[in-house]
Structures are given as structure tokens and as C-alpha cells.
Design a protein around this motif. Structure first.
Motif, PDB file in Angstrom:
ATOM      1  N   UNK A 110      24.211 -21.361  14.351  1.00 45.80           N
ATOM      2  CA  UNK A 110      23.833 -20.547  13.201  1.00 45.80           C
ATOM      3  C   UNK A 110      24.416 -19.143  13.286  1.00 45.80           C
ATOM      4  N   UNK A 111      24.931 -18.777  14.460  1.00 45.78           N
ATOM      5  CA  UNK A 111      25.527 -17.469  14.696  1.00 45.78           C
ATOM      6  C   UNK A 111      26.319 -17.522  15.988  1.00 45.78           C
ATOM      7  N   UNK A 112      26.575 -16.347  16.564  1.00 49.35           N
ATOM      8  CA  UNK A 112      27.455 -16.255  17.722  1.00 49.35           C
ATOM      9  C   UNK A 112      26.944 -17.080  18.906  1.00 49.35           C
ATOM     10  N   UNK A 113      27.890 -17.665  19.631  1.00 52.14           N
ATOM     11  CA  UNK A 113      27.611 -18.397  20.867  1.00 52.14           C
ATOM     12  C   UNK A 113      28.581 -17.872  21.916  1.00 52.14           C
ATOM     13  N   UNK A 114      28.078 -17.098  22.862  1.00 49.57           N
ATOM     14  CA  UNK A 114      28.952 -16.461  23.840  1.00 49.57           C
ATOM     15  C   UNK A 114      28.435 -16.686  25.254  1.00 49.57           C
ATOM     16  N   UNK A 115      29.345 -16.637  26.225  1.00 53.04           N
ATOM     17  CA  UNK A 115      28.964 -16.801  27.621  1.00 53.04           C
ATOM     18  C   UNK A 115      28.282 -18.135  27.862  1.00 53.04           C
ATOM     19  N   UNK A 179      37.317 -24.618  15.272  1.00 56.91           N
ATOM     20  CA  UNK A 179      37.449 -25.966  14.707  1.00 56.91           C
ATOM     21  C   UNK A 179      38.921 -26.355  14.581  1.00 56.91           C
ATOM     22  N   UNK A 180      39.762 -25.397  14.235  1.00 60.73           N
ATOM     23  CA  UNK A 180      41.188 -25.698  14.057  1.00 60.73           C
ATOM     24  C   UNK A 180      41.835 -26.177  15.365  1.00 60.73           C
ATOM     25  N   UNK A 181      41.438 -25.574  16.492  1.00 60.49           N
ATOM     26  CA  UNK A 181      42.074 -25.933  17.767  1.00 60.49           C
ATOM     27  C   UNK A 181      41.299 -27.004  18.525  1.00 60.49           C
ATOM     28  N   UNK A 182      40.196 -27.480  17.960  1.00 64.17           N
ATOM     29  CA  UNK A 182      39.464 -28.581  18.567  1.00 64.17           C
ATOM     30  C   UNK A 182      38.400 -28.184  19.558  1.00 64.17           C
ATOM     31  N   UNK A 183      38.033 -26.890  19.606  1.00 60.26           N
ATOM     32  CA  UNK A 183      36.963 -26.462  20.508  1.00 60.26           C
ATOM     33  C   UNK A 183      35.610 -26.949  19.996  1.00 60.26           C
ATOM     34  N   UNK A 184      35.430 -26.952  18.686  1.00 55.87           N
ATOM     35  CA  UNK A 184      34.226 -27.484  18.057  1.00 55.87           C
ATOM     36  C   UNK A 184      34.646 -28.493  16.994  1.00 55.87           C
ATOM     37  N   UNK A 185      33.663 -29.187  16.427  1.00 54.37           N
ATOM     38  CA  UNK A 185      33.978 -30.221  15.442  1.00 54.37           C
ATOM     39  C   UNK A 185      34.144 -29.677  14.032  1.00 54.37           C
ATOM     40  N   UNK A 186      33.179 -28.844  13.594  1.00 58.96           N
ATOM     41  CA  UNK A 186      33.153 -28.445  12.184  1.00 58.96           C
ATOM     42  C   UNK A 186      32.726 -26.986  12.044  1.00 58.96           C
ATOM     43  N   UNK A 187      33.459 -26.249  11.206  1.00 54.26           N
ATOM     44  CA  UNK A 187      33.043 -24.920  10.746  1.00 54.26           C
ATOM     45  C   UNK A 187      32.750 -25.033   9.261  1.00 54.26           C
ATOM     46  N   UNK A 188      31.542 -24.654   8.863  1.00 57.33           N
ATOM     47  CA  UNK A 188      31.116 -24.862   7.478  1.00 57.33           C
ATOM     48  C   UNK A 188      30.492 -23.577   6.941  1.00 57.33           C
ATOM     49  N   UNK A 189      30.458 -23.417   5.620  1.00 59.64           N
ATOM     50  CA  UNK A 189      29.761 -22.253   5.053  1.00 59.64           C
ATOM     51  C   UNK A 189      28.313 -22.202   5.544  1.00 59.64           C
ATOM     52  N   UNK A 190      27.822 -21.008   5.783  1.00 64.81           N
ATOM     53  CA  UNK A 190      26.482 -20.852   6.365  1.00 64.81           C
ATOM     54  C   UNK A 190      25.417 -21.554   5.530  1.00 64.81           C
ATOM     55  N   UNK A 191      25.568 -21.506   4.203  1.00 63.49           N
ATOM     56  CA  UNK A 191      24.546 -22.111   3.353  1.00 63.49           C
ATOM     57  C   UNK A 191      24.627 -23.634   3.321  1.00 63.49           C
ATOM     58  N   UNK A 192      25.671 -24.207   3.939  1.00 69.83           N
ATOM     59  CA  UNK A 192      25.813 -25.659   4.008  1.00 69.83           C
ATOM     60  C   UNK A 192      25.467 -26.204   5.395  1.00 69.83           C
ATOM     61  N   UNK A 194      22.732 -26.259   7.485  1.00 65.90           N
ATOM     62  CA  UNK A 194      21.540 -27.085   7.696  1.00 65.90           C
ATOM     63  C   UNK A 194      21.711 -28.466   7.074  1.00 65.90           C
ATOM     64  N   UNK A 195      22.242 -28.503   5.872  1.00 62.33           N
ATOM     65  CA  UNK A 195      22.392 -29.781   5.189  1.00 62.33           C
ATOM     66  C   UNK A 195      23.362 -30.715   5.891  1.00 62.33           C
ATOM     67  N   UNK A 196      24.494 -30.170   6.343  1.00 63.34           N
ATOM     68  CA  UNK A 196      25.484 -31.030   6.996  1.00 63.34           C
ATOM     69  C   UNK A 196      25.007 -31.509   8.361  1.00 63.34           C
ATOM     70  N   UNK A 197      24.359 -30.625   9.094  1.00 59.48           N
ATOM     71  CA  UNK A 197      23.829 -31.044  10.398  1.00 59.48           C
ATOM     72  C   UNK A 197      22.717 -32.068  10.206  1.00 59.48           C
ATOM     73  N   UNK A 198      21.838 -31.816   9.254  1.00 56.31           N
ATOM     74  CA  UNK A 198      20.755 -32.758   8.995  1.00 56.31           C
ATOM     75  C   UNK A 198      21.257 -34.129   8.605  1.00 56.31           C
ATOM     76  N   UNK A 199      22.286 -34.164   7.757  1.00 52.61           N
ATOM     77  CA  UNK A 199      22.839 -35.449   7.323  1.00 52.61           C
ATOM     78  C   UNK A 199      23.479 -36.187   8.494  1.00 52.61           C
TER      79      UNK A 199
END
Length: 269
Positions: A110-115, A179-192, A194-199
Motif C-alpha cells: 500500500x506504500x513504501x517497502x524498504x530494508x 514491475x517492469x524489471x520483474x522484482x514484483x508482479x504488478x504495479x496498479x493505481x492505488x484506488x485499484x 484492494x480490488x485486484x488483490x482481493x480478486x
């Protein structure tokens, strides 16, 4: 929720067979202190033993997923180095807890993930992030070795060359770039988010539970072997860096809101 009744810094909520787990130090951007670190060392075992869930969503309260380690906690470890022995032991339990948990764990950034926050997120099975979130492992920027899992997981996700660039500089990147370099799966608009993770969580929860669990465990065999071979050494290096002048300078500089002056650890203390 008897398994989870004693937690102080982590919240739990059920939505059908989906267990939502929230790091809950929002006033500190969910930075890890002694209490949260100890709870993270056991939470994934408790999740594994929870009979009422099949899928886990891991997120943070407030504006961040997790801002890594709490700087005041770092100063405590500098002042009493023996305390870092417990930190090292718990760090291994966190990583292996994530690897060995049969249930799929979805990171919802939902926000920054560091360290350490980034390490925990990247050891999850599928990672969604709000586009505005930033991800990175800035251990070196506080004079610390990236020993609590970053040296294991980053090269596996984006290759050694890219991993070295980010781990040796401590630079952060946007979720879109991650997401572009494959470190994570998906970058989505903040308002989307919860819905995408829930689905996605619902899709896994409706799937063949044992097949999904055992496929995860099969994939993680190689990752576990790597963690077993790397973590003891990387955490030992991190423990050594806990006593360096550079680390003390970085922690002091953070408290004084100034740029740290490095360069003394290669010579006389």
C-alpha cells in the motif's frame, strides 16, 4: 483467532478463507522494532497452523508497507551488541517462515517497502503494489550489510547485475519500475489495489488448495537451499557491520537529520 490473540504489532482479519495480516505501527511507517521483529519471527508459523485460512494477504497499516528497521532499535543494538544475537536468530526465522509456509502469501504494498520491509515483501509469493509505492533495500545507506535476506532474494528475481546495483547503492525504485524489471508482479493505481488483490486472493482460495500449496513448496525447494547456504554468512556480516563506525555515524546522522559522513571503517576506528 486464538492463534493470533497475543500479537501487539500485527492485526488479523478474516474474509472467508483469506487471512488478512496487517503490520500495525502506522505512526512509524510500520518500521520494525524489537516487538514487531519478534512477532514476525513466529507469525508465519502460526499462519501455517491456522486451520481456517488457505490464502494470506500481507499489508501495512497507514501510508507504508514497512519502512525497514526502526532507527532507535538500531541504536539499542549498537549500545548492547549482545541484543543483535536475537535479531540474527529471528531474521532467519522470518525468512524461513515465509519460505516454509505452505499457504500462498500475497504481498499488498500500500506504500513504501524498504530494508527488511522489502525483504519480507519479496519473499512473498505474489506481489502487488500501488504505483506510488517505492521499493528498495537501503541497508548500505545506514552502514549496514544487506544480510537479512536481500542478498538471497534480489538476485533470484532480477539477476545479479541489477541486484548488485540496487543493493550496493541502496537506491529505491518505483513500483512501476519494479514491475517492469520483474522484482514484483504488478504495479496498479492505488484506488485499484484492494480490488485486484482481493480478486486474486479469491481466485487462489477457490482453487485446488493442496495442489496450490504443494506447487509453492516445490518451487521453494531451490530458494530454501539458497537461503540455507547464504543467510548464516550474510547475517554474520551484518552483525559485524553493526559494530562499525560507519553504522554508528549513519544512525546518529538520521537522528540529527543530516547526511552521514562515511569513510572511516576501512581505517582506524
Amino acid at each position: 483467532m486464538s492463534l493470533f490473540k497475543d500479537y501487539r504489532a500485527i492485526l488479523f482479519n478474516r474474509r472467508g478463507r483469506v487471512l488478512e495480516v496487517t503490520l500495525n505501527r502506522p505512526d512509524k511507517l510500520n518500521a520494525t522494532d524489537a516487538v514487531l521483529h519478534t512477532e514476525l519471527a513466529r507469525v508465519f508459523v502460526d499462519i501455517s497452523n491456522d486451520p481456517d485460512s488457505d490464502v494470506v494477504v500481507l499489508t501495512g497499516a497507514g501510508r507504508a508497507f514497512s519502512a525497514g528497521g526502526d532507527v532507535s532499535w538500531m541504536q539499542d543494538a549498537i549500545d548492547v551488541p549482545e541484543r543483535f544475537e536475537q535479531t540474527v536468530r529471528e531474521a532467519k526465522q522470518i525468512v524461513f517462515g515465509l519460505i516454509d509456509c505452505e499457504k500462498p502469501i500475497i504481498a499488498k504494498l500500500n506504500g513504501h517497502a524498504t530494508g527488511l520491509g522489502a525483504t519480507i515483501a519479496l519473499f512473498c509469493d505474489v506481489i502487488f503494489a500501488a504505483e506510488h509505492a517505492k521499493i528498495g533495500d537501503p541497508h548500505v545507506s545506514i552502514g549496514f550489510v544487506a544480510g537479512d535476506g536481500g542478498a538471497v532474494i534480489w538476485p533470484q528475481l532480477i539477476g545479479y547485475a541489477r541486484a548488485k546495483e540496487y543493493l550496493l547503492t541502496g537506491d529505491l525504485m518505483t513500483a512501476t519500475e519494479a514491475a517492469r524489471i520483474g522484482l514484483i508482479n504488478h504495479a496498479v493505481p492505488a484506488d485499484k489495489l484492494d480490488g485486484q488483490v482481493g480478486a486474486f486472493a479469491d481466485r487462489l482460495a477457490a482453487g485446488a488448495t493442496k495442489a496450490i500449496r504443494w506447487t509453492k513448496m516445490s518451487i521453494n525447494i531451490g530458494l530454501r537451499d539458497l537461503a540455507t547456504s547464504i543467510l548464516d554468512a550474510s547475517l554474520a556480516y551484518e552483525a559485524m557491520s553493526n559494530g562499525t563506525p560507519d553504522h554508528q555515524e549513519a544512525v546518529r546522522a538520521f537522528a540529527e537529520k543530516r547526511v552521514p559522513l562515511f569513510g572511516r571503517s576501512g581505517g582506524a576506528a
